[in-house]
Design a protein around this motif. Structure first.
Motif, PDB file in Angstrom:
ATOM      1  N   GLY A  19      55.549  68.696  54.648  1.00 40.27           N
ATOM      2  CA  GLY A  19      56.017  67.512  53.950  1.00 40.27           C
ATOM      3  C   GLY A  19      57.338  67.699  53.236  1.00 40.27           C
ATOM      4  O   GLY A  19      57.839  68.808  53.064  1.00 40.27           O
ATOM      5  N   THR A  20      57.896  66.569  52.827  1.00 37.36           N
ATOM      6  CA  THR A  20      59.104  66.522  52.024  1.00 37.36           C
ATOM      7  C   THR A  20      58.784  65.662  50.810  1.00 37.36           C
ATOM      8  O   THR A  20      58.267  64.551  50.956  1.00 37.36           O
ATOM      9  N   TYR A  21      59.077  66.172  49.635  1.00 34.87           N
ATOM     10  CA  TYR A  21      58.644  65.511  48.409  1.00 34.87           C
ATOM     11  C   TYR A  21      59.820  65.247  47.482  1.00 34.87           C
ATOM     12  O   TYR A  21      60.728  66.058  47.360  1.00 34.87           O
ATOM     13  N   GLY A  22      59.757  64.091  46.827  1.00 36.32           N
ATOM     14  CA  GLY A  22      60.747  63.721  45.827  1.00 36.32           C
ATOM     15  C   GLY A  22      60.333  64.215  44.462  1.00 36.32           C
ATOM     16  O   GLY A  22      59.242  64.769  44.284  1.00 36.32           O
ATOM     17  N   PRO A  23      61.173  63.988  43.455  1.00 35.37           N
ATOM     18  CA  PRO A  23      60.908  64.519  42.118  1.00 35.37           C
ATOM     19  C   PRO A  23      59.646  63.958  41.464  1.00 35.37           C
ATOM     20  O   PRO A  23      59.024  64.627  40.646  1.00 35.37           O
ATOM     21  N   ASP A  24      59.230  62.759  41.818  1.00 33.55           N
ATOM     22  CA  ASP A  24      58.036  62.166  41.207  1.00 33.55           C
ATOM     23  C   ASP A  24      56.799  62.243  42.097  1.00 33.55           C
ATOM     24  O   ASP A  24      55.743  61.715  41.733  1.00 33.55           O
ATOM     25  N   ASP A  25      56.918  62.882  43.245  1.00 30.00           N
ATOM     26  CA  ASP A  25      55.788  62.981  44.175  1.00 30.00           C
ATOM     27  C   ASP A  25      54.834  64.095  43.763  1.00 30.00           C
ATOM     28  O   ASP A  25      55.239  65.096  43.167  1.00 30.00           O
ATOM     29  N   VAL A  26      53.572  63.920  44.124  1.00 27.44           N
ATOM     30  CA  VAL A  26      52.581  64.973  43.926  1.00 27.44           C
ATOM     31  C   VAL A  26      52.738  65.971  45.064  1.00 27.44           C
ATOM     32  O   VAL A  26      52.640  65.608  46.240  1.00 27.44           O
ATOM     33  N   VAL A  27      53.001  67.216  44.716  1.00 29.10           N
ATOM     34  CA  VAL A  27      53.159  68.269  45.719  1.00 29.10           C
ATOM     35  C   VAL A  27      51.835  69.020  45.830  1.00 29.10           C
ATOM     36  O   VAL A  27      51.333  69.538  44.831  1.00 29.10           O
ATOM     37  N   PRO A  28      51.259  69.074  47.033  1.00 28.93           N
ATOM     38  CA  PRO A  28      49.983  69.770  47.190  1.00 28.93           C
ATOM     39  C   PRO A  28      50.114  71.256  46.866  1.00 28.93           C
ATOM     40  O   PRO A  28      51.140  71.882  47.141  1.00 28.93           O
ATOM     41  N   ASP A  29      49.061  71.800  46.279  1.00 34.25           N
ATOM     42  CA  ASP A  29      49.059  73.237  46.025  1.00 34.25           C
ATOM     43  C   ASP A  29      48.213  73.993  47.038  1.00 34.25           C
ATOM     44  O   ASP A  29      48.167  75.222  47.006  1.00 34.25           O
ATOM     45  N   ALA A  30      47.537  73.255  47.932  1.00 38.04           N
ATOM     46  CA  ALA A  30      46.715  73.920  48.951  1.00 38.04           C
ATOM     47  C   ALA A  30      46.580  73.039  50.186  1.00 38.04           C
ATOM     48  O   ALA A  30      46.490  71.812  50.079  1.00 38.04           O
ATOM     49  N   HIS A  31      46.572  73.687  51.326  1.00 40.66           N
ATOM     50  CA  HIS A  31      46.237  73.058  52.605  1.00 40.66           C
ATOM     51  C   HIS A  31      45.033  73.820  53.153  1.00 40.66           C
ATOM     52  O   HIS A  31      45.069  75.056  53.262  1.00 40.66           O
ATOM     53  N   ILE A  32      43.983  73.080  53.489  1.00 40.56           N
ATOM     54  CA  ILE A  32      42.706  73.696  53.834  1.00 40.56           C
ATOM     55  C   ILE A  32      42.295  73.257  55.233  1.00 40.56           C
ATOM     56  O   ILE A  32      42.298  72.057  55.554  1.00 40.56           O
ATOM     57  N   LEU A  33      41.913  74.234  56.041  1.00 37.15           N
ATOM     58  CA  LEU A  33      41.558  74.005  57.440  1.00 37.15           C
ATOM     59  C   LEU A  33      40.063  74.193  57.645  1.00 37.15           C
ATOM     60  O   LEU A  33      39.475  75.163  57.159  1.00 37.15           O
ATOM     61  N   ASP A  34      39.467  73.254  58.361  1.00 39.66           N
ATOM     62  CA  ASP A  34      38.116  73.398  58.907  1.00 39.66           C
ATOM     63  C   ASP A  34      38.253  73.288  60.415  1.00 39.66           C
ATOM     64  O   ASP A  34      38.962  72.405  60.920  1.00 39.66           O
ATOM     65  N   LEU A  35      37.574  74.163  61.130  1.00 43.57           N
ATOM     66  CA  LEU A  35      37.660  74.180  62.584  1.00 43.57           C
ATOM     67  C   LEU A  35      36.278  74.508  63.139  1.00 43.57           C
ATOM     68  O   LEU A  35      35.690  75.526  62.768  1.00 43.57           O
ATOM     69  N   THR A  36      35.759  73.625  63.978  1.00 44.59           N
ATOM     70  CA  THR A  36      34.478  73.868  64.637  1.00 44.59           C
ATOM     71  C   THR A  36      34.736  73.934  66.134  1.00 44.59           C
ATOM     72  O   THR A  36      35.237  72.972  66.728  1.00 44.59           O
ATOM     73  N   LEU A  37      34.407  75.066  66.724  1.00 45.08           N
ATOM     74  CA  LEU A  37      34.625  75.301  68.142  1.00 45.08           C
ATOM     75  C   LEU A  37      33.295  75.209  68.878  1.00 45.08           C
ATOM     76  O   LEU A  37      32.325  75.867  68.485  1.00 45.08           O
ATOM     77  N   THR A  38      33.247  74.422  69.931  1.00 42.84           N
ATOM     78  CA  THR A  38      32.065  74.372  70.787  1.00 42.84           C
ATOM     79  C   THR A  38      32.246  75.426  71.874  1.00 42.84           C
ATOM     80  O   THR A  38      33.276  75.447  72.556  1.00 42.84           O
ATOM     81  N   ILE A  39      31.258  76.299  71.984  1.00 46.30           N
ATOM     82  CA  ILE A  39      31.307  77.364  72.986  1.00 46.30           C
ATOM     83  C   ILE A  39      29.971  77.407  73.720  1.00 46.30           C
ATOM     84  O   ILE A  39      28.982  76.818  73.276  1.00 46.30           O
ATOM     85  N   SER A  40      29.932  78.129  74.804  1.00 47.63           N
ATOM     86  CA  SER A  40      28.696  78.291  75.559  1.00 47.63           C
ATOM     87  C   SER A  40      27.667  79.048  74.725  1.00 47.63           C
ATOM     88  O   SER A  40      28.005  80.022  74.040  1.00 47.63           O
TER      89      SER A  40
END
Length: 134
Positions: A19-40
């Motif tokens: 992202g690109t943020y301006g001076p009054d924007d909320v800047v995230p402090d974390a990006h969180i990944l969930d990943l579910t893989l279907t396998i045999s």
């Protein structure tokens, strides 16, 4: 015996700039990944305790980390696309669900994310398109 098996990665905080943020924007402090893989289920219900019989997810996790740190992303969606493409390189992955969320969203609270479900048919189409473009 029909069955489904999944590998689930939950709440992985990844080091990424999005992202690109301006001076009054909320800047995230974390990006969180969930990943579910279907396998045999053959990769889960194994006759012996041997790594050669299961899906080794460690290289995929390292690849996700590399993709996350490789560049500045304007959107969560682009990083998700690159992760899905990396997953498509593993024939053991039959389908997947991916979610990427950021926090905070407003006044130090909330999470906001994007979820994508790639079923088996879509995974086949993706693999075919990736093999054509290589």
């Amino acid at each position: 015996m029909p069955s489904q098996s999944f590998i689930e990665l939950k709440d992985l905080q990844i080091a990424v700039r999005i992202g690109t943020y301006g001076p009054d924007d909320v800047v995230p402090d974390a990006h969180i990944l969930d990943l579910t893989l279907t396998i045999s289920s053959d990769l889960v219900m194994v006759p012996r305790d041997e790594m050669a019989l299961v899906f080794d997810y460690d290289p995929l996790i390292r690849r996700i980390d590399t993709l996350a740190q490789a560049q500045h992303y304007e959107t969560q969606e682009r990083l998700m696309t690159r992760i899905v493409q990396a997953c498509a390189e593993y024939p053991q992955i039959e389908a997947l669900t991916i979610s990427l969320r950021k926090r905070p969203v407003l006044s130090g609270t909330g999470t906001l994310g994007v979820r994508l479900i790639v079923d088996g048919e879509a995974m086949t189409v993706l693999r075919n398109s990736l093999s054509v473009s290589v």
